[in-house]
Scaffold this motif. Sequence first.
Motif, PDB file in Angstrom:
ATOM      1  N   ARG A   1       0.834  -1.208   0.000  1.00 43.86           N
ATOM      2  CA  ARG A   1       0.000   0.000   0.000  1.00 43.86           C
ATOM      3  C   ARG A   1       0.869   1.258   0.000  1.00 43.86           C
ATOM      4  N   LEU A   2       1.903   1.248   0.839  1.00 41.79           N
ATOM      5  CA  LEU A   2       2.802   2.401   0.892  1.00 41.79           C
ATOM      6  C   LEU A   2       3.517   2.599  -0.438  1.00 41.79           C
TER       7      LEU A   2
ATOM      8  N   GLY B   1       1.496  13.623   2.294  1.00 39.01           N
ATOM      9  CA  GLY B   1       1.369  14.497   1.127  1.00 39.01           C
ATOM     10  C   GLY B   1       1.504  13.729  -0.171  1.00 39.01           C
ATOM     11  N   ALA B   2       2.493  12.840  -0.251  1.00 50.35           N
ATOM     12  CA  ALA B   2       2.704  12.058  -1.474  1.00 50.35           C
ATOM     13  C   ALA B   2       1.535  11.120  -1.748  1.00 50.35           C
ATOM     14  N   ALA B   3       0.960  10.561  -0.674  1.00 46.48           N
ATOM     15  CA  ALA B   3      -0.169   9.636  -0.827  1.00 46.48           C
ATOM     16  C   ALA B   3      -1.505  10.356  -0.890  1.00 46.48           C
ATOM     17  N   GLU B   4      -1.481  11.670  -0.648  1.00 46.22           N
ATOM     18  CA  GLU B   4      -2.695  12.487  -0.654  1.00 46.22           C
ATOM     19  C   GLU B   4      -3.737  11.966   0.331  1.00 46.22           C
ATOM     20  N   VAL B   5      -3.288  11.694   1.560  1.00 48.03           N
ATOM     21  CA  VAL B   5      -4.173  11.219   2.619  1.00 48.03           C
ATOM     22  C   VAL B   5      -3.981  12.094   3.861  1.00 48.03           C
TER      23      VAL B   5
ATOM     24  N   HIS C   1      -6.974  -1.684  -0.842  1.00 56.66           N
ATOM     25  CA  HIS C   1      -5.560  -1.657  -1.200  1.00 56.66           C
ATOM     26  C   HIS C   1      -4.993  -0.256  -1.278  1.00 56.66           C
ATOM     27  N   VAL C   2      -5.690   0.695  -0.674  1.00 60.41           N
ATOM     28  CA  VAL C   2      -5.173   2.057  -0.646  1.00 60.41           C
ATOM     29  C   VAL C   2      -4.800   2.412   0.784  1.00 60.41           C
ATOM     30  N   LEU C   3      -3.973   3.390   0.916  1.00 54.06           N
ATOM     31  CA  LEU C   3      -3.556   3.882   2.218  1.00 54.06           C
ATOM     32  C   LEU C   3      -4.619   4.873   2.695  1.00 54.06           C
ATOM     33  N   PRO C   4      -5.371   4.555   3.769  1.00 55.80           N
ATOM     34  CA  PRO C   4      -6.453   5.446   4.185  1.00 55.80           C
ATOM     35  C   PRO C   4      -5.964   6.715   4.887  1.00 55.80           C
ATOM     36  N   ARG C   5      -4.870   6.610   5.630  1.00 57.30           N
ATOM     37  CA  ARG C   5      -4.301   7.763   6.336  1.00 57.30           C
ATOM     38  C   ARG C   5      -2.936   7.357   6.870  1.00 57.30           C
TER      39      ARG C   5
ATOM     40  N   GLU D   1       1.595  -4.709 -10.469  1.00 59.19           N
ATOM     41  CA  GLU D   1       2.027  -3.417 -11.009  1.00 59.19           C
ATOM     42  C   GLU D   1       3.184  -2.809 -10.223  1.00 59.19           C
ATOM     43  N   LEU D   2       3.493  -3.361  -9.057  1.00 60.69           N
ATOM     44  CA  LEU D   2       4.585  -2.839  -8.239  1.00 60.69           C
ATOM     45  C   LEU D   2       5.936  -3.343  -8.717  1.00 60.69           C
ATOM     46  N   VAL D   3       6.946  -2.489  -8.619  1.00 65.66           N
ATOM     47  CA  VAL D   3       8.324  -2.945  -8.789  1.00 65.66           C
ATOM     48  C   VAL D   3       8.705  -3.523  -7.434  1.00 65.66           C
ATOM     49  N   ARG D   4       9.000  -4.823  -7.386  1.00 68.83           N
ATOM     50  CA  ARG D   4       9.196  -5.511  -6.120  1.00 68.83           C
ATOM     51  C   ARG D   4      10.281  -6.572  -6.240  1.00 68.83           C
ATOM     52  N   SER D   5      10.894  -6.884  -5.104  1.00 70.61           N
ATOM     53  CA  SER D   5      11.927  -7.912  -5.085  1.00 70.61           C
ATOM     54  C   SER D   5      12.051  -8.486  -3.681  1.00 70.61           C
ATOM     55  N   GLY D   6      12.694  -9.632  -3.585  1.00 75.26           N
ATOM     56  CA  GLY D   6      12.919 -10.285  -2.296  1.00 75.26           C
ATOM     57  C   GLY D   6      14.404 -10.462  -2.053  1.00 75.26           C
TER      58      GLY D   6
END
Length: 192
Positions: A24-25, A176-180, A149-153, A77-82
Amino acid sequence: MTGSVVVGYTATDAGADAAALGARLARSIGATLHLVIVLPTEGTRSAAVPPERAYEDVIRKQARSWLQDAVVRLPQELVRSGHVRFSESFAEGLIAAGEEFDASVIVIGTAGGGLFGRHRLGSVASELLHSSPIPVALAPSGLAQQDDHVLPRVTVAVGTRPGAEGVLDQAVALAGAAEVSLRLVSLVPFDV
């Protein structure tokens, strides 16, 4: 807000919650997501476990398998790795990974036994919260089971200890970046 999101991952419900919050972040701020399993360096595990190379190989193989499974379950859709990292302590290993990946935040799950939707601090969380130069996000219990799947706050604990201003600045940037919205919490010890 720049950087990446580092998740201290374990193949548990708390690890799934941490991965869900990390996703989410990362989605909210357009960051790369790194799932990290920290294994103990040789010589730091219990004396009851013999130092055998075969044992070390099994542990590493299992950790890589858990990471592969977890990365596949993350939003595509995320760029992700382990990553598997080694350290004398889990907190030190996560901080080192956070520094390596220029993390904006380190995400961990709650300790076992926490109530649904709440936090329970374990030893790793306590150590990270008191030593990490990188802000730490705690995933509430059961987060992975939610469909949202969104960041609520963003909620941030504020105080007067050294580094508190930096944590607040990062929380403001994240919100600010997440607009929450941003929620401030002041923690007061309660002596029974």
